[in-house]
Scaffold this motif. Structure first.
Motif, PDB file in Angstrom:
ATOM      1  N   THR B  12       6.979 -34.177  35.551  1.00  0.00           N
ATOM      2  CA  THR B  12       7.316 -33.516  34.293  1.00  0.00           C
ATOM      3  C   THR B  12       6.611 -34.163  33.103  1.00  0.00           C
ATOM      4  OG1 THR B  12       9.488 -33.114  35.252  1.00  0.00           O
ATOM      5  CG2 THR B  12       9.245 -32.691  32.903  1.00  0.00           C
ATOM      6  N   MET B  15       3.143 -32.864  32.166  1.00  0.00           N
ATOM      7  CA  MET B  15       3.203 -31.577  31.482  1.00  0.00           C
ATOM      8  C   MET B  15       3.524 -31.760  30.006  1.00  0.00           C
ATOM      9  SD  MET B  15       5.661 -28.379  32.499  1.00  0.00           S
ATOM     10  CE  MET B  15       7.178 -29.289  32.181  1.00  0.00           C
ATOM     11  N   LEU B  16       4.459 -32.634  29.714  1.00  0.00           N
ATOM     12  CA  LEU B  16       4.867 -32.851  28.332  1.00  0.00           C
ATOM     13  C   LEU B  16       3.744 -33.482  27.514  1.00  0.00           C
ATOM     14  CD1 LEU B  16       8.554 -34.030  28.800  1.00  0.00           C
ATOM     15  CD2 LEU B  16       7.654 -31.737  28.339  1.00  0.00           C
ATOM     16  N   GLN B  19       1.252 -30.870  26.729  1.00  0.00           N
ATOM     17  CA  GLN B  19       1.781 -29.969  25.697  1.00  0.00           C
ATOM     18  C   GLN B  19       1.654 -30.588  24.309  1.00  0.00           C
ATOM     19  OE1 GLN B  19       2.895 -26.888  25.497  1.00  0.00           O
ATOM     20  NE2 GLN B  19       3.501 -27.105  23.343  1.00  0.00           N
ATOM     21  N   LYS B  93       2.983 -25.011  33.045  1.00  0.00           N
ATOM     22  CA  LYS B  93       4.020 -24.264  32.340  1.00  0.00           C
ATOM     23  C   LYS B  93       4.546 -23.138  33.215  1.00  0.00           C
ATOM     24  CE  LYS B  93       3.492 -24.385  27.303  1.00  0.00           C
ATOM     25  NZ  LYS B  93       2.753 -23.786  26.167  1.00  0.00           N
ATOM     26  N   SER B  95       4.448 -22.915  36.478  1.00  0.00           N
ATOM     27  CA  SER B  95       5.215 -23.490  37.575  1.00  0.00           C
ATOM     28  C   SER B  95       6.608 -23.895  37.108  1.00  0.00           C
ATOM     29  CB  SER B  95       4.495 -24.713  38.149  1.00  0.00           C
ATOM     30  OG  SER B  95       3.367 -24.322  38.891  1.00  0.00           O
ATOM     31  N   TRP B  96       6.665 -24.466  35.950  1.00  0.00           N
ATOM     32  CA  TRP B  96       7.942 -24.893  35.390  1.00  0.00           C
ATOM     33  C   TRP B  96       8.870 -23.686  35.185  1.00  0.00           C
ATOM     34  CZ3 TRP B  96      10.808 -29.069  34.638  1.00  0.00           C
ATOM     35  CH2 TRP B  96      11.868 -28.999  33.718  1.00  0.00           C
ATOM     36  N   ASP B  97       8.301 -22.625  34.646  1.00  0.00           N
ATOM     37  CA  ASP B  97       9.108 -21.422  34.425  1.00  0.00           C
ATOM     38  C   ASP B  97       9.609 -20.845  35.744  1.00  0.00           C
ATOM     39  OD1 ASP B  97       8.910 -21.564  31.707  1.00  0.00           O
ATOM     40  OD2 ASP B  97       7.184 -20.229  31.567  1.00  0.00           O
ATOM     41  N   ARG B  98       8.734 -20.867  36.734  1.00  0.00           N
ATOM     42  CA  ARG B  98       9.125 -20.341  38.038  1.00  0.00           C
ATOM     43  C   ARG B  98      10.217 -21.206  38.653  1.00  0.00           C
ATOM     44  NH1 ARG B  98       6.078 -17.209  40.924  1.00  0.00           N
ATOM     45  NH2 ARG B  98       6.109 -18.521  42.775  1.00  0.00           N
ATOM     46  N   LEU B  99      10.073 -22.507  38.495  1.00  0.00           N
ATOM     47  CA  LEU B  99      11.072 -23.409  39.062  1.00  0.00           C
ATOM     48  C   LEU B  99      12.427 -23.242  38.377  1.00  0.00           C
ATOM     49  CD1 LEU B  99      11.939 -25.811  40.843  1.00  0.00           C
ATOM     50  CD2 LEU B  99      11.252 -27.298  38.947  1.00  0.00           C
TER      51      LEU B  99
END
Lengths: 111, 111
Positions: B12, B15-16, B19, B93, B95-99
Motif C-alpha cells: 500500500t 501506491m501512496l 500518489q 489505483k 487494483s485497489w478499487d477492485r480489492l
DNA sequence: ATCGATGCATCGACCTTCGACATATAAGCA
DNA sequence: TGCTTATATGTCGAAGGTCGATGCATCGAT
C-alpha cells in the motif's frame, strides 16, 4: 479475459476468513471457495495461504475447530468463530474502514 | 485519545508515495509528512519503511531522484514521478478499487 | 550547550503470501 | 481398468514488505 488477479495485502486474509465464519461454521476448503466466489475471483486464496492462516487464527483462539462430516459425506475440519474472534473481526473491520477512508483522502486530495 | 495506528498492508505504501508525487516532486521526509498529515495520522510512515520503498520505486524506474535544495535551505533528494510511474499509479489505483470493492462484497454478503 | 526538527540511510527481526509439493478419498468417464 | 477432476488437509522454502532501533549530520531555538 478473466478478471485480473493480484496479491491480497498482508493481514487481509485473516479478516476475510473471520467474516466468512461470522455467518456459519465451515471447513477450510469451503471458506476459500466462498471468498473467491463472492469476490468474483478477485480475491484468490491459495492453499499455501489458507491453511497457515487457519492455524494462525486458531492459535490466537479466534477460531475453534472440530472434525465433522462435510456436505459430500467426507470428514472435514469445521471452523467456527469464538467470542474473542467475533470481537477481533469487529476490530479489523474498523481498522479496514479507517484505512480505506485514509487512502481515499490521499487520493482525493488535490482534486 | 489519539487515533489508533495500525500497520499499513504490504504494497500500500508504494501506491501512496506514487500518489503524493503525482501532484509535484518532493523529498522523502516531506512525502512521509504529507501522507501522515492528509490521512490524519491514520497512516504512519516510519523511516525504515519509507527509504527502502523510495529506493525500490526508483529501481523500478517509477521514480527519478535529484538532489536539490529543500524549503529549509538544506540539501535533500527530490523524487519525481516518471511516465511509467504514472502508469503504474493508475494500475495500482485500479487494483485497489477492485480489492476494496471485493472486500465490500464479502462484508455485505448475508445482510 | 542541549534539544528537537530536518533529512538520509541501513540492519535484523518478524510476518504473510505464494507456488510447489505431498497425501488421500470419491466420482465420473473412456 | 485406468485416468482425470474435485474434494480436503497440510508442509515447505522463497520472496517480499513493514517495523523498530540505530547511526549520522545540520540547523535553529532555548
Amino acid at each position: 479475459m478473466p478478471p485480473e488477479r493480484f496479491p491480497i495485502p498482508q493481514g487481509t486474509l485473516d479478516m476475510l476468513i473471520l467474516q466468512i465464519l461470522s455467518l456459519e461454521p465451515a471447513h477450510g476448503y469451503a471458506i476459500a471457495q466462498r471468498i473467491e466466489q463472492i469476490s468474483r475471483q478477485v480475491v484468490q486464496v491459495g492453499q499455501g495461504s489458507l491453511y497457515p492462516a487457519l492455524h494462525r487464527l486458531e492459535q490466537k483462539t479466534w477460531l475453534r475447530s472440530e472434525w465433522r462430516e462435510s456436505e459430500t459425506g467426507r470428514e472435514a475440519k469445521f471452523y467456527s468463530l469464538t467470542r474473542t474472534g467475533r470481537q477481533q473481526l469487529a476490530r479489523e473491520k474498523e481498522s479496514w474502514d479507517r484505512l480505506t477512508a485514509a487512502v481515499r483522502l490521499i487520493f482525493d486530495q488535490g482534486e
